[in-house]
Design a protein around this motif. Structure first.
Motif, PDB file in Angstrom:
ATOM      1  N   SER A   1      -4.179 -10.280 -13.024  1.00  0.00           N
ATOM      2  CA  SER A   1      -2.786 -10.190 -12.575  1.00  0.00           C
ATOM      3  C   SER A   1      -2.334  -8.738 -12.458  1.00  0.00           C
ATOM      4  CB  SER A   1      -1.875 -10.957 -13.546  1.00  0.00           C
ATOM      5  OG  SER A   1      -2.229 -12.311 -13.605  1.00  0.00           O
ATOM      6  N   VAL A   2      -2.627  -7.947 -13.472  1.00  0.00           N
ATOM      7  CA  VAL A   2      -2.239  -6.534 -13.436  1.00  0.00           C
ATOM      8  C   VAL A   2      -2.944  -5.819 -12.289  1.00  0.00           C
ATOM      9  CG1 VAL A   2      -2.394  -4.341 -14.686  1.00  0.00           C
ATOM     10  CG2 VAL A   2      -1.635  -6.411 -15.876  1.00  0.00           C
ATOM     11  N   SER A   3      -4.220  -6.094 -12.102  1.00  0.00           N
ATOM     12  CA  SER A   3      -4.972  -5.446 -11.022  1.00  0.00           C
ATOM     13  C   SER A   3      -4.389  -5.797  -9.660  1.00  0.00           C
ATOM     14  CB  SER A   3      -6.444  -5.867 -11.078  1.00  0.00           C
ATOM     15  OG  SER A   3      -7.034  -5.463 -12.287  1.00  0.00           O
ATOM     16  N   ALA A   4      -4.036  -7.065  -9.476  1.00  0.00           N
ATOM     17  CA  ALA A   4      -3.464  -7.488  -8.196  1.00  0.00           C
ATOM     18  C   ALA A   4      -2.169  -6.739  -7.902  1.00  0.00           C
ATOM     19  CB  ALA A   4      -3.210  -8.994  -8.211  1.00  0.00           C
ATOM     20  N   VAL A   5      -1.317  -6.598  -8.900  1.00  0.00           N
ATOM     21  CA  VAL A   5      -0.051  -5.874  -8.700  1.00  0.00           C
ATOM     22  C   VAL A   5      -0.309  -4.418  -8.309  1.00  0.00           C
ATOM     23  CG1 VAL A   5       2.019  -5.013  -9.865  1.00  0.00           C
ATOM     24  CG2 VAL A   5       1.288  -7.368 -10.216  1.00  0.00           C
ATOM     25  N   VAL A   6      -1.264  -3.776  -8.967  1.00  0.00           N
ATOM     26  CA  VAL A   6      -1.587  -2.377  -8.649  1.00  0.00           C
ATOM     27  C   VAL A   6      -2.090  -2.251  -7.209  1.00  0.00           C
ATOM     28  CG1 VAL A   6      -3.112  -0.440  -9.206  1.00  0.00           C
ATOM     29  CG2 VAL A   6      -2.036  -1.752 -11.050  1.00  0.00           C
ATOM     30  N   LEU A   7      -2.945  -3.178  -6.789  1.00  0.00           N
ATOM     31  CA  LEU A   7      -3.487  -3.124  -5.426  1.00  0.00           C
ATOM     32  C   LEU A   7      -2.389  -3.345  -4.391  1.00  0.00           C
ATOM     33  CD1 LEU A   7      -6.844  -5.088  -5.827  1.00  0.00           C
ATOM     34  CD2 LEU A   7      -6.500  -2.618  -5.795  1.00  0.00           C
ATOM     35  N   TYR A   8      -1.513  -4.327  -4.628  1.00  0.00           N
ATOM     36  CA  TYR A   8      -0.421  -4.588  -3.683  1.00  0.00           C
ATOM     37  C   TYR A   8       0.488  -3.374  -3.559  1.00  0.00           C
ATOM     38  CZ  TYR A   8      -1.638  -9.557  -4.244  1.00  0.00           C
ATOM     39  OH  TYR A   8      -2.293 -10.763  -4.274  1.00  0.00           O
ATOM     40  N   ALA A   9       0.860  -2.784  -4.697  1.00  0.00           N
ATOM     41  CA  ALA A   9       1.791  -1.656  -4.688  1.00  0.00           C
ATOM     42  C   ALA A   9       1.228  -0.480  -3.907  1.00  0.00           C
ATOM     43  CB  ALA A   9       2.115  -1.242  -6.120  1.00  0.00           C
ATOM     44  N   ASN A  10      -0.058  -0.202  -4.089  1.00  0.00           N
ATOM     45  CA  ASN A  10      -0.660   0.932  -3.378  1.00  0.00           C
ATOM     46  C   ASN A  10      -0.795   0.664  -1.887  1.00  0.00           C
ATOM     47  OD1 ASN A  10      -1.677   3.305  -5.152  1.00  0.00           O
ATOM     48  ND2 ASN A  10      -2.081   1.496  -6.384  1.00  0.00           N
ATOM     49  N   ALA A  11      -1.129  -0.574  -1.524  1.00  0.00           N
ATOM     50  CA  ALA A  11      -1.321  -0.885  -0.103  1.00  0.00           C
ATOM     51  C   ALA A  11      -0.007  -0.981   0.650  1.00  0.00           C
ATOM     52  CB  ALA A  11      -2.099  -2.194   0.042  1.00  0.00           C
ATOM     53  N   ILE A  12       0.993  -1.613   0.045  1.00  0.00           N
ATOM     54  CA  ILE A  12       2.226  -1.930   0.759  1.00  0.00           C
ATOM     55  C   ILE A  12       3.281  -0.842   0.615  1.00  0.00           C
ATOM     56  CG2 ILE A  12       4.133  -3.586   0.899  1.00  0.00           C
ATOM     57  CD1 ILE A  12       2.134  -5.723  -0.069  1.00  0.00           C
ATOM     58  N   VAL A  13       3.342  -0.207  -0.567  1.00  0.00           N
ATOM     59  CA  VAL A  13       4.392   0.780  -0.833  1.00  0.00           C
ATOM     60  C   VAL A  13       3.913   2.203  -0.582  1.00  0.00           C
ATOM     61  CG1 VAL A  13       5.984   1.680  -2.564  1.00  0.00           C
ATOM     62  CG2 VAL A  13       5.442  -0.764  -2.523  1.00  0.00           C
ATOM     63  N   LEU A  14       2.730   2.547  -1.117  1.00  0.00           N
ATOM     64  CA  LEU A  14       2.247   3.925  -1.048  1.00  0.00           C
ATOM     65  C   LEU A  14       1.279   4.176   0.110  1.00  0.00           C
ATOM     66  CD1 LEU A  14       1.561   4.495  -4.870  1.00  0.00           C
ATOM     67  CD2 LEU A  14       3.616   5.082  -3.550  1.00  0.00           C
ATOM     68  N   TYR A  15       0.793   3.119   0.757  1.00  0.00           N
ATOM     69  CA  TYR A  15      -0.200   3.227   1.835  1.00  0.00           C
ATOM     70  C   TYR A  15      -1.456   3.958   1.350  1.00  0.00           C
ATOM     71  CZ  TYR A  15       4.033   2.376   4.638  1.00  0.00           C
ATOM     72  OH  TYR A  15       5.205   1.863   5.144  1.00  0.00           O
ATOM     73  N   ALA A  16      -1.799   3.768   0.090  1.00  0.00           N
ATOM     74  CA  ALA A  16      -2.881   4.538  -0.522  1.00  0.00           C
ATOM     75  C   ALA A  16      -4.134   3.680  -0.674  1.00  0.00           C
ATOM     76  CB  ALA A  16      -2.441   5.042  -1.891  1.00  0.00           C
ATOM     77  N   PRO A  17      -5.292   4.193  -0.254  1.00  0.00           N
ATOM     78  CA  PRO A  17      -6.550   3.473  -0.437  1.00  0.00           C
ATOM     79  C   PRO A  17      -7.077   3.687  -1.848  1.00  0.00           C
ATOM     80  CG  PRO A  17      -6.942   5.517   0.745  1.00  0.00           C
ATOM     81  CD  PRO A  17      -5.462   5.449   0.491  1.00  0.00           C
ATOM     82  N   VAL A  18      -6.936   2.700  -2.722  1.00  0.00           N
ATOM     83  CA  VAL A  18      -7.403   2.838  -4.096  1.00  0.00           C
ATOM     84  C   VAL A  18      -8.562   1.895  -4.342  1.00  0.00           C
ATOM     85  CG1 VAL A  18      -5.143   3.549  -4.928  1.00  0.00           C
ATOM     86  CG2 VAL A  18      -5.757   1.130  -4.979  1.00  0.00           C
ATOM     87  N   SER A  19      -9.224   2.110  -5.451  1.00  0.00           N
ATOM     88  CA  SER A  19     -10.425   1.348  -5.777  1.00  0.00           C
ATOM     89  C   SER A  19     -10.082   0.075  -6.545  1.00  0.00           C
ATOM     90  CB  SER A  19     -11.372   2.210  -6.613  1.00  0.00           C
ATOM     91  OG  SER A  19     -12.422   1.429  -7.118  1.00  0.00           O
ATOM     92  N   SER A  20     -10.366  -1.061  -5.944  1.00  0.00           N
ATOM     93  CA  SER A  20     -10.180  -2.322  -6.656  1.00  0.00           C
ATOM     94  C   SER A  20     -11.167  -2.420  -7.820  1.00  0.00           C
ATOM     95  CB  SER A  20     -10.353  -3.505  -5.706  1.00  0.00           C
ATOM     96  OG  SER A  20     -11.608  -3.445  -5.053  1.00  0.00           O
ATOM     97  N   THR A  21     -12.357  -1.834  -7.652  1.00  0.00           N
ATOM     98  CA  THR A  21     -13.356  -1.848  -8.720  1.00  0.00           C
ATOM     99  C   THR A  21     -12.853  -1.116  -9.950  1.00  0.00           C
ATOM    100  OG1 THR A  21     -15.120  -1.886  -7.075  1.00  0.00           O
ATOM    101  CG2 THR A  21     -15.722  -1.251  -9.313  1.00  0.00           C
ATOM    102  N   HIS A  22     -12.353   0.097  -9.744  1.00  0.00           N
ATOM    103  CA  HIS A  22     -11.868   0.883 -10.876  1.00  0.00           C
ATOM    104  C   HIS A  22     -10.669   0.213 -11.531  1.00  0.00           C
ATOM    105  CE1 HIS A  22     -13.760   4.978  -9.558  1.00  0.00           C
ATOM    106  NE2 HIS A  22     -14.605   3.968  -9.486  1.00  0.00           N
ATOM    107  N   THR A  23      -9.813  -0.378 -10.706  1.00  0.00           N
ATOM    108  CA  THR A  23      -8.596  -0.988 -11.234  1.00  0.00           C
ATOM    109  C   THR A  23      -8.913  -2.191 -12.117  1.00  0.00           C
ATOM    110  OG1 THR A  23      -7.390  -0.265  -9.252  1.00  0.00           O
ATOM    111  CG2 THR A  23      -6.352  -1.934 -10.624  1.00  0.00           C
ATOM    112  N   ILE A  24      -9.752  -3.103 -11.633  1.00  0.00           N
ATOM    113  CA  ILE A  24     -10.050  -4.298 -12.415  1.00  0.00           C
ATOM    114  C   ILE A  24     -10.892  -3.953 -13.642  1.00  0.00           C
ATOM    115  CG2 ILE A  24     -12.094  -4.904 -11.046  1.00  0.00           C
ATOM    116  CD1 ILE A  24      -9.680  -7.357 -12.795  1.00  0.00           C
ATOM    117  N   THR A  25     -11.814  -3.009 -13.506  1.00  0.00           N
ATOM    118  CA  THR A  25     -12.632  -2.622 -14.658  1.00  0.00           C
ATOM    119  C   THR A  25     -11.764  -2.037 -15.765  1.00  0.00           C
ATOM    120  OG1 THR A  25     -14.493  -2.154 -13.178  1.00  0.00           O
ATOM    121  CG2 THR A  25     -14.622  -1.280 -15.410  1.00  0.00           C
ATOM    122  N   SER A  26     -10.824  -1.170 -15.398  1.00  0.00           N
ATOM    123  CA  SER A  26      -9.924  -0.576 -16.384  1.00  0.00           C
ATOM    124  C   SER A  26      -9.011  -1.626 -17.000  1.00  0.00           C
ATOM    125  CB  SER A  26      -9.070   0.521 -15.726  1.00  0.00           C
ATOM    126  OG  SER A  26      -9.879   1.558 -15.236  1.00  0.00           O
ATOM    127  N   ALA A  27      -8.558  -2.581 -16.180  1.00  0.00           N
ATOM    128  CA  ALA A  27      -7.699  -3.643 -16.706  1.00  0.00           C
ATOM    129  C   ALA A  27      -8.468  -4.528 -17.686  1.00  0.00           C
ATOM    130  CB  ALA A  27      -7.135  -4.479 -15.561  1.00  0.00           C
TER     131      ALA A  27
END
Length: 335
Positions: free
Chosen positions: A260-286
């Protein structure tokens, strides 16, 4: 020559999307499979479908990849196409190596590293300020937010459910993980497929077959989404084991929180910041953050250390591979 190179770039880019799919399949479903919330085949089928849908929901990240990394102004069309092709080759080679090693590395970092390495080797400028603002900072912050967010949310749930029987908690969160895994897969599609779209779009802009004002062509969106969906369905079983079992033995509640936390981070970066972030790093850290609430030593930090080494190597190695490809290919086109 230009048309032939564009065709090659499209094929290689779709190959990159496929490797991205099976490399990152574990991002969406490893926690759900490891907690037995979903069977592996149902999980990959669901993830593939949600990846496809997510890929069609926006183009903001694609625009960042196409217009905010490498400045191709002043280069010939052939030189620009060689840079794009070399970036893809560097990223694909690293993705395949990471998959073979069973390590969850970032397709985002490999592609952006490839673009930077190929561009610099080709004597082209990079958009330094935009790379820092739209790429570097979000990439550094997203894992930290994933860890802290999952740690905090899990602590809150532990307090709220402190008087509920563990078996009841596990049963309910095992059901909830179906939704959280779907949300994670949608966010992965929203992020990762757009990177492939951006590269193909950049190649089309270079030869005048598309414009920045016209947006990403529909066929590019559908083909990138399809390639990644197929790759996701093929599954990334080596990496799934690393994420779902080797970092920590997850229970359903912690799996739900991490997704859930990873999904929110991915949505925020894609829709709000237009930033290409790593889903791998995000879920692993979560996963690390949620797991650390059990006890700090529950996380297998030796595995985490190995993953971190691969994280650090991804962009530089992909950049070097792409630079080598650029230096080898440019003389062939008169660059």
């Amino acid at each position: 020559m230009e048309v032939a190179l564009v065709v090659v770039i499209v094929v290689v880019a779709l190959g990159f999307a496929y490797t991205n799919g099976f490399l990152d399949a574990a991002n969406s479903i490893a926690t759900s499979v490891s907690t037995r919330a979903l069977t592996p085949r149902i999980a990959v089928t669901m993830a593939a479908g949600m990846n496809f849908v997510g890929a069609l929901l926006g183009t903001e990240v694609a625009e960042t990849i196409a217009t905010s990394i490498v400045d191709l102004d002043g280069a010939t069309a052939l030189q620009s196409l060689v840079v794009v092709l070399s970036a893809l080759l560097g990223a694909v080679v690293w993705n395949l190596y990471a998959w073979w090693s069973g390590m969850p590395t970032s397709s985002t970092h490999s592609l952006i590293g490839g673009l930077l390495g190929a561009g610099l080797a080709g004597g082209m400028a990079v958009y330094g300020a935009e790379v820092v603002d739209k790429v570097v900072l979000p990439m550094l912050l997203s894992p930290a937010v994933g860890f802290v967010g999952a740690f905090g949310l899990m602590l809150a749930l532990m307090w709220l459910l402190r008087n509920v029987a563990p078996a009841r908690v596990n049963r309910r969160f095992r059901l909830a993980q179906t939704a959280s895994a779907a949300a994670m897969a949608l966010g992965h599609g929203l992020q990762s497929a757009q990177k492939t779209m951006g590269v193909i779009w950049l190649a089309l802009i270079t030869v005048g077959a598309a414009t920045t004002s016209g947006g990403v062509p529909l066929w590019v969106k559908i083909s990138a989404a399809t390639a990644m969906g197929i790759g996701t369905y093929a599954g990334g079983w080596r990496i799934m084991r690393t994420l779902g079992q080797r970092i920590i033995d997850l229970d359903p509640a912690r799996g739900f929180v991490a997704e859930s936390v990873s999904a929110v981070v991915l949505y925020a970066n894609a829709i709000v910041l237009y930033a290409p972030v790593s889903s791998t790093h995000t879920i692993t850290s979560a996963i690390m953050g949620a797991g650390a609430t059990r006890r700090w030593t529950a996380v297998r930090w030796g595995v985490v250390r190995t993953i971190a080494i691969y994280w650090l190597l991804t962009a530089p190695v992909a950049a070097l591979l792409a630079a080598a490809a650029t230096l080898a290919l440019l003389p062939l086109v008169g660059g």
